[in-house]
Scaffold this motif. Sequence first.
Motif, mmCIF file in Angstrom:
data_model
loop_
_atom_site.group_PDB
_atom_site.id
_atom_site.type_symbol
_atom_site.label_atom_id
_atom_site.label_comp_id
_atom_site.label_asym_id
_atom_site.label_seq_id
_atom_site.Cartn_x
_atom_site.Cartn_y
_atom_site.Cartn_z
ATOM 1 N N HIS A 191 0.837 -1.208 0.000
ATOM 2 C CA HIS A 191 0.000 0.000 0.000
ATOM 3 C C HIS A 191 0.868 1.254 0.000
ATOM 4 C CE1 HIS A 191 -3.495 2.520 0.808
ATOM 5 N NE2 HIS A 191 -2.788 3.111 1.763
ATOM 6 N N PHE A 192 1.913 1.251 0.822
ATOM 7 C CA PHE A 192 2.805 2.410 0.884
ATOM 8 C C PHE A 192 3.516 2.628 -0.451
ATOM 9 C CE2 PHE A 192 6.936 4.392 1.803
ATOM 10 C CZ PHE A 192 6.542 5.506 2.545
ATOM 11 N N LEU A 193 4.014 1.559 -1.029
ATOM 12 C CA LEU A 193 4.755 1.665 -2.292
ATOM 13 C C LEU A 193 3.875 2.134 -3.434
ATOM 14 C CD1 LEU A 193 6.895 -1.575 -1.939
ATOM 15 C CD2 LEU A 193 7.805 0.751 -2.113
ATOM 16 N N ALA A 194 2.592 1.784 -3.385
ATOM 17 C CA ALA A 194 1.671 2.183 -4.446
ATOM 18 C C ALA A 194 1.436 3.690 -4.472
ATOM 19 C CB ALA A 194 0.343 1.454 -4.283
ATOM 20 N N GLU A 195 1.728 4.365 -3.364
ATOM 21 C CA GLU A 195 1.453 5.800 -3.263
ATOM 22 C C GLU A 195 2.664 6.670 -3.579
ATOM 23 O OE1 GLU A 195 -0.101 6.206 0.708
ATOM 24 O OE2 GLU A 195 -2.152 5.918 -0.013
ATOM 25 N N VAL A 196 3.793 6.044 -3.947
ATOM 26 C CA VAL A 196 5.005 6.817 -4.251
ATOM 27 C C VAL A 196 5.593 6.353 -5.581
ATOM 28 C CG1 VAL A 196 5.484 7.162 -1.798
ATOM 29 C CG2 VAL A 196 6.540 5.235 -2.991
ATOM 30 N N ASP A 197 6.474 7.184 -6.119
ATOM 31 C CA ASP A 197 7.133 6.861 -7.395
ATOM 32 C C ASP A 197 8.613 6.539 -7.219
ATOM 33 O OD1 ASP A 197 4.769 7.419 -8.939
ATOM 34 O OD2 ASP A 197 5.174 9.555 -8.617
ATOM 35 N N HIS A 198 9.190 7.019 -6.131
ATOM 36 C CA HIS A 198 10.614 6.822 -5.867
ATOM 37 C C HIS A 198 10.784 6.439 -4.405
ATOM 38 C CE1 HIS A 198 11.174 9.053 -9.638
ATOM 39 N NE2 HIS A 198 10.381 9.962 -9.131
ATOM 40 N N VAL A 199 11.757 5.579 -4.119
ATOM 41 C CA VAL A 199 11.982 5.132 -2.747
ATOM 42 C C VAL A 199 13.424 5.386 -2.325
ATOM 43 C CG1 VAL A 199 12.092 3.121 -1.210
ATOM 44 C CG2 VAL A 199 10.161 3.387 -2.782
ATOM 45 N N TYR A 200 13.553 5.973 -1.155
ATOM 46 C CA TYR A 200 14.824 6.038 -0.426
ATOM 47 C C TYR A 200 14.705 5.037 0.716
ATOM 48 C CZ TYR A 200 17.802 7.657 3.419
ATOM 49 O OH TYR A 200 18.656 7.703 4.487
ATOM 50 N N PHE A 201 15.593 4.050 0.744
ATOM 51 C CA PHE A 201 15.536 2.952 1.699
ATOM 52 C C PHE A 201 16.723 3.047 2.639
ATOM 53 C CE2 PHE A 201 15.897 -1.948 2.148
ATOM 54 C CZ PHE A 201 15.075 -1.949 3.263
ATOM 55 N N THR A 202 16.455 3.084 3.934
ATOM 56 C CA THR A 202 17.528 3.219 4.907
ATOM 57 C C THR A 202 17.377 2.160 5.995
ATOM 58 O OG1 THR A 202 18.584 4.737 6.502
ATOM 59 C CG2 THR A 202 16.218 5.031 6.139
ATOM 60 N N ILE A 203 18.479 1.539 6.341
ATOM 61 C CA ILE A 203 18.483 0.507 7.375
ATOM 62 C C ILE A 203 19.365 0.971 8.524
ATOM 63 C CG2 ILE A 203 19.020 -1.884 7.960
ATOM 64 C CD1 ILE A 203 18.718 -2.580 4.997
ATOM 65 N N CYS A 204 18.746 1.210 9.673
ATOM 66 C CA CYS A 204 19.508 1.457 10.887
ATOM 67 C C CYS A 204 19.736 0.094 11.525
ATOM 68 C CB CYS A 204 18.746 2.385 11.830
ATOM 69 S SG CYS A 204 19.711 2.837 13.279
ATOM 70 N N LEU A 205 20.971 -0.297 11.674
ATOM 71 C CA LEU A 205 21.285 -1.654 12.096
ATOM 72 C C LEU A 205 20.786 -1.978 13.499
ATOM 73 C CD1 LEU A 205 24.851 -1.871 10.552
ATOM 74 C CD2 LEU A 205 22.810 -3.098 9.756
ATOM 75 N N ASP A 206 20.425 -0.948 14.292
ATOM 76 C CA ASP A 206 19.887 -1.245 15.619
ATOM 77 C C ASP A 206 18.458 -1.773 15.570
ATOM 78 O OD1 ASP A 206 18.143 0.971 15.470
ATOM 79 O OD2 ASP A 206 19.443 2.259 16.644
ATOM 80 N N VAL A 207 17.916 -1.944 14.359
ATOM 81 C CA VAL A 207 16.614 -2.599 14.233
ATOM 82 C C VAL A 207 16.739 -4.093 14.516
ATOM 83 C CG1 VAL A 207 16.722 -3.221 11.769
ATOM 84 C CG2 VAL A 207 14.509 -2.656 12.813
ATOM 85 N N LEU A 208 17.930 -4.649 14.368
ATOM 86 C CA LEU A 208 18.164 -6.071 14.607
ATOM 87 C C LEU A 208 18.391 -6.343 16.095
ATOM 88 C CD1 LEU A 208 20.490 -6.401 11.557
ATOM 89 C CD2 LEU A 208 18.506 -7.883 11.877
ATOM 90 N N PRO A 209 18.098 -7.551 16.553
ATOM 91 C CA PRO A 209 18.330 -7.870 17.968
ATOM 92 C C PRO A 209 19.807 -7.725 18.336
ATOM 93 C CG PRO A 209 17.003 -9.576 16.887
ATOM 94 C CD PRO A 209 17.523 -8.678 15.801
ATOM 95 N N ALA A 210 20.059 -7.376 19.587
ATOM 96 C CA ALA A 210 21.437 -7.193 20.044
ATOM 97 C C ALA A 210 22.269 -8.455 19.870
ATOM 98 C CB ALA A 210 21.440 -6.761 21.514
ATOM 99 N N SER A 211 21.632 -9.618 19.941
ATOM 100 C CA SER A 211 22.367 -10.870 19.758
ATOM 101 C C SER A 211 22.887 -11.027 18.338
ATOM 102 C CB SER A 211 21.469 -12.060 20.103
ATOM 103 O OG SER A 211 20.291 -12.057 19.302
ATOM 104 N N VAL A 212 22.216 -10.397 17.389
ATOM 105 C CA VAL A 212 22.621 -10.423 15.982
ATOM 106 C C VAL A 212 23.482 -9.217 15.649
ATOM 107 C CG1 VAL A 212 21.761 -10.376 13.583
ATOM 108 C CG2 VAL A 212 20.538 -11.690 15.333
ATOM 109 N N MET A 213 23.196 -8.100 16.280
ATOM 110 C CA MET A 213 23.834 -6.826 15.951
ATOM 111 C C MET A 213 24.288 -6.119 17.234
ATOM 112 S SD MET A 213 24.847 -4.806 13.578
ATOM 113 C CE MET A 213 24.215 -5.839 12.255
ATOM 114 N N PRO A 214 25.384 -6.600 17.842
ATOM 115 C CA PRO A 214 25.877 -5.928 19.052
ATOM 116 C C PRO A 214 26.614 -4.627 18.768
ATOM 117 C CG PRO A 214 27.317 -7.759 18.468
ATOM 118 C CD PRO A 214 26.145 -7.827 17.525
ATOM 119 N N GLY A 215 27.173 -4.493 17.570
ATOM 120 C CA GLY A 215 28.028 -3.362 17.258
ATOM 121 C C GLY A 215 27.283 -2.154 16.738
#
Length: 326
Positions: free
Chosen positions: A240-264
Amino acid sequence: MKQDPDMQLWQGRVDAAEGPLGQRWHQIVKPLTALPATNAQGSVALLGFACDAGVARNHGRTGAKDGPAAIRAMLGNMPVHECKVIFDAGDVLCPAENDNDDNSLESAQEQLSAQLAALLARGLFPIAMGGGHEIAFGSFKGLATHLAMHETVPRIGIINLDAHFDLRMSEQASSGTPFRQIAEDCVARGWPFHYCCLGVSSFANTAALFERARQLGVNWRLDEDMGTAQMPEIQAMLAHFLAEVDHVYFTICLDVLPASVMPGVSAPAAHGVALDVVESVIDMVCDSDKLRLADIAELNPTYDIDHHSARVAARLLARIANNVSA
């Protein structure tokens, strides 16, 4: 300040007996200066943002300025699959802030914006490597600068995998303010603000931030609503979100992952979103054919364990690169 790529960072195994199918990224990556005048369309260009001044302003754990080099070190041994043309555009640097230069972060963001706009103008697909999540304001402005040359009111969708909204109010820009700054920039341009934040933690965002997200019309899902069993709902929301836009900027903040996977990272997540869900989101965003620019933020090698976080960051970056090159 811009620094040319250090190609000595690109090291890895050589499987000569395997022939061309045994190649790894360190064998195909080239400095941006080697980019030909033609046939660059769609090639991947990597640009580092060696800055954590925004993290320092946000009272976080510094060290993310060393993230780009750590990611490159792990990417060197990545096997070549769909992504076969890679250019290293070097790093945007941010000198340590001091009493004589309290605008170094803002200068670095402007430099990042200009560099990304130039890469886009040459037909490249940029992937920026942080650095703190203050990278986001520079990344968005780079895409906005590029699109403004071709469209009056581009519909840009921002998809952020993150435990935090990063919509803070503050007198100074920081790693906690970029999407509030983007919202204000969109208002100044007369553009709509389309922002989707996935993986938000109720225990890492104040009631004020949730209220600001509501006022700005932000789409979000909590980390506890980002499980594998909920993928159909996540996919429907994204569609639904993608249908309402023409261009996407995609950003990943690594702290979205669990600390066990991403401690750093600056702020490790107590809950987080599983790696397989993050990768499913990556695939869906890439499959939309609307992705124009991506970045990965907040890798902090100081707090990494046996390069584990850097390896995960490199895997996610390579997944994006392979998807957009397929």
